[in-house]
Design a protein around this motif. Structure first.
Motif, mmCIF file in Angstrom:
data_model
loop_
_atom_site.group_PDB
_atom_site.id
_atom_site.type_symbol
_atom_site.label_atom_id
_atom_site.label_comp_id
_atom_site.label_asym_id
_atom_site.label_seq_id
_atom_site.Cartn_x
_atom_site.Cartn_y
_atom_site.Cartn_z
ATOM 1 N N LEU A 102 -3.961 -47.117 26.802
ATOM 2 C CA LEU A 102 -4.936 -46.184 27.369
ATOM 3 C C LEU A 102 -4.251 -44.972 27.985
ATOM 4 O O LEU A 102 -4.736 -43.844 27.860
ATOM 5 C CB LEU A 102 -5.795 -46.894 28.423
ATOM 6 C CG LEU A 102 -6.737 -47.981 27.900
ATOM 7 C CD1 LEU A 102 -7.455 -48.653 29.053
ATOM 8 C CD2 LEU A 102 -7.750 -47.400 26.919
ATOM 9 N N ASN A 106 -11.998 -45.729 30.033
ATOM 10 C CA ASN A 106 -10.898 -46.691 30.022
ATOM 11 C C ASN A 106 -11.319 -48.017 30.659
ATOM 12 O O ASN A 106 -11.006 -49.103 30.152
ATOM 13 C CB ASN A 106 -9.689 -46.123 30.765
ATOM 14 C CG ASN A 106 -9.021 -44.994 30.000
ATOM 15 O OD1 ASN A 106 -9.264 -44.812 28.810
ATOM 16 N ND2 ASN A 106 -8.197 -44.227 30.681
ATOM 17 N N HIS A 141 -14.367 -49.183 30.953
ATOM 18 C CA HIS A 141 -15.336 -49.829 30.067
ATOM 19 C C HIS A 141 -14.613 -50.565 28.935
ATOM 20 O O HIS A 141 -14.968 -51.697 28.578
ATOM 21 C CB HIS A 141 -16.286 -48.780 29.502
ATOM 22 C CG HIS A 141 -17.290 -49.306 28.524
ATOM 23 N ND1 HIS A 141 -18.291 -50.190 28.878
ATOM 24 C CD2 HIS A 141 -17.454 -49.075 27.191
ATOM 25 C CE1 HIS A 141 -19.027 -50.477 27.817
ATOM 26 N NE2 HIS A 141 -18.535 -49.815 26.779
ATOM 27 N N LEU A 142 -13.574 -49.947 28.382
ATOM 28 C CA LEU A 142 -12.801 -50.583 27.315
ATOM 29 C C LEU A 142 -12.083 -51.829 27.825
ATOM 30 O O LEU A 142 -11.915 -52.811 27.081
ATOM 31 C CB LEU A 142 -11.788 -49.591 26.739
ATOM 32 C CG LEU A 142 -12.383 -48.431 25.929
ATOM 33 C CD1 LEU A 142 -11.299 -47.445 25.547
ATOM 34 C CD2 LEU A 142 -13.099 -48.940 24.697
ATOM 35 N N ARG A 143 -11.655 -51.810 29.075
ATOM 36 C CA ARG A 143 -11.028 -52.992 29.647
ATOM 37 C C ARG A 143 -12.008 -54.164 29.663
ATOM 38 O O ARG A 143 -11.650 -55.303 29.383
ATOM 39 C CB ARG A 143 -10.546 -52.709 31.075
ATOM 40 C CG ARG A 143 -9.379 -51.773 31.178
ATOM 41 C CD ARG A 143 -8.948 -51.630 32.633
ATOM 42 N NE ARG A 143 -8.007 -50.548 32.793
ATOM 43 C CZ ARG A 143 -6.702 -50.647 32.550
ATOM 44 N NH1 ARG A 143 -6.213 -51.795 32.144
ATOM 45 N NH2 ARG A 143 -5.911 -49.619 32.728
ATOM 46 N N LEU A 167 -14.578 -54.586 27.649
ATOM 47 C CA LEU A 167 -14.832 -55.034 26.275
ATOM 48 C C LEU A 167 -13.671 -55.857 25.729
ATOM 49 O O LEU A 167 -13.881 -56.788 24.940
ATOM 50 C CB LEU A 167 -15.080 -53.829 25.372
ATOM 51 C CG LEU A 167 -16.299 -52.949 25.700
ATOM 52 C CD1 LEU A 167 -16.445 -51.862 24.649
ATOM 53 C CD2 LEU A 167 -17.564 -53.783 25.786
ATOM 54 N N SER A 168 -12.444 -55.509 26.113
ATOM 55 C CA SER A 168 -11.269 -56.185 25.543
ATOM 56 C C SER A 168 -10.864 -57.421 26.328
ATOM 57 O O SER A 168 -9.986 -58.170 25.883
ATOM 58 C CB SER A 168 -10.087 -55.218 25.483
ATOM 59 O OG SER A 168 -9.710 -54.815 26.785
ATOM 60 N N ARG A 197 -14.249 -39.852 22.691
ATOM 61 C CA ARG A 197 -14.067 -41.127 22.008
ATOM 62 C C ARG A 197 -15.381 -41.773 21.611
ATOM 63 O O ARG A 197 -15.396 -42.924 21.170
ATOM 64 C CB ARG A 197 -13.242 -42.064 22.895
ATOM 65 C CG ARG A 197 -11.763 -41.723 22.878
ATOM 66 C CD ARG A 197 -10.998 -42.553 23.886
ATOM 67 N NE ARG A 197 -11.126 -42.026 25.242
ATOM 68 C CZ ARG A 197 -10.601 -42.607 26.308
ATOM 69 N NH1 ARG A 197 -9.948 -43.730 26.187
ATOM 70 N NH2 ARG A 197 -10.745 -42.069 27.495
ATOM 71 N N ASP A 217 -21.783 -46.924 24.392
ATOM 72 C CA ASP A 217 -21.782 -46.182 23.130
ATOM 73 C C ASP A 217 -23.202 -45.966 22.613
ATOM 74 O O ASP A 217 -23.384 -45.577 21.458
ATOM 75 C CB ASP A 217 -20.940 -46.895 22.069
ATOM 76 C CG ASP A 217 -21.476 -48.274 21.727
ATOM 77 O OD1 ASP A 217 -22.359 -48.775 22.457
ATOM 78 O OD2 ASP A 217 -21.013 -48.861 20.724
#
Length: 257
Positions: free
Chosen positions: A50, A124, A126-128, A130-131, A220, A239
């Motif tokens: 990230l 970033n 939010h991606l954490r 999800l992952s 993104r 999204d």
């Protein structure tokens, strides 16, 4: 430390804020727990990925002036003034114009930079979620169950009044981070799309001049809305279409009944 303690302290560990005793306990747990060691390694890799994708910003005016002064062939202040002496009135008018316009440009760029930085951080985080191997540390039994779960895990009490509905059901929550501070993450959904509401302390952050709300579309592909209410900041990320996200934000911004 147990597994929950380790997950809550991983960010402090990476940023060197845990202290010697805490570091020893965390490292001892990681050496004995393969699952937590895997989580820590995955989190470290995600952080590095990230950070490599964070947006780059232009150099500041101060840095540009220092570089210009050191550039070969740059004229001295005396030579600059002599070149303007035939037209002192024009020079003074130009100086006045610079004094008036430069602060405006600076504040506009500072506000834009603050908004971009906060939007990038929200995406970033939010991606954490999800992952993560465990995106929901508390699964929803309703807002009355999710909110109390954060007691003792944060240094503030998150203020959220929207309990979820048929269009945006509340799925649960987890402890996250926003920049250097712990945050409460409430996870809603829209059909199959996860939505993160990140609640964090607002103090010490560079907020845009208009604090009533910031709406942006990150490059993104995530829609982001950020606003501040008193001592707390809020970031809403997903999204889904920006208009749908705005309709959800309105539910959070509506006065409590």
């Amino acid at each position: 430390m147990d597994c929950d303690d380790v997950r809550l302290n991983l960010r402090d560990h990476r940023q060197g804020r845990l202290g010697a005793a805490g570091e020893d306990e965390l490292r001892a747990h990681l050496s004995a727990c393969p699952h937590c060691a895997h989580v820590a390694a995955a989190e470290e890799e995600l952080t590095e990925a990230l950070e490599r994708r964070l947006p780059q910003y232009p150099a500041s005016f101060a840095l540009k002036r220092r570089l210009a002064a050191q550039w070969p062939g740059a004229s001295s202040p005396r030579a600059w003034w002599r070149s303007w002496r035939p037209a002192p009135i024009a020079a003074l008018a130009l100086a006045a114009l610079v004094l008036v316009t430069v602060p405006v440009v600076y504040y506009e760029r500072r506000d834009a930079g603050a908004a971009r930085s906060m939007v990038a951080e929200a995406v970033n985080d939010h991606l954490r979620v999800l992952s993560s191997q465990r995106p929901l540390e508390i699964e929803s039994g309703g807002l009355h169950q999710v909110k109390p779960w954060f007691e003792g895990r944060l240094d503030f009490a998150p203020v959220v009044t929207f309990e979820g509905d048929a269009d945006f059901p509340l799925k649960g929550g987890a402890v996250g981070y926003f920049f250097d501070r712990k945050a409460a993450v409430f996870v809603y959904t829209r059909r199959l799309h996860p939505i993160s509401l990140i609640v964090f302390r607002a103090d010490g952050l560079s907020w845009p001049a208009v604090e009533s709300g910031v709406s942006a579309k990150d490059e993104r592909g995530f829609a982001v809305m950020i606003w501040r209410r008193g001592a707390l900041g809020y970031a809403l990320v997903s999204d889904i279409d920006g208009r749908e996200l705005a309709s959800l934000a309105a539910k959070f911004l509506a006065p409590a009944r």
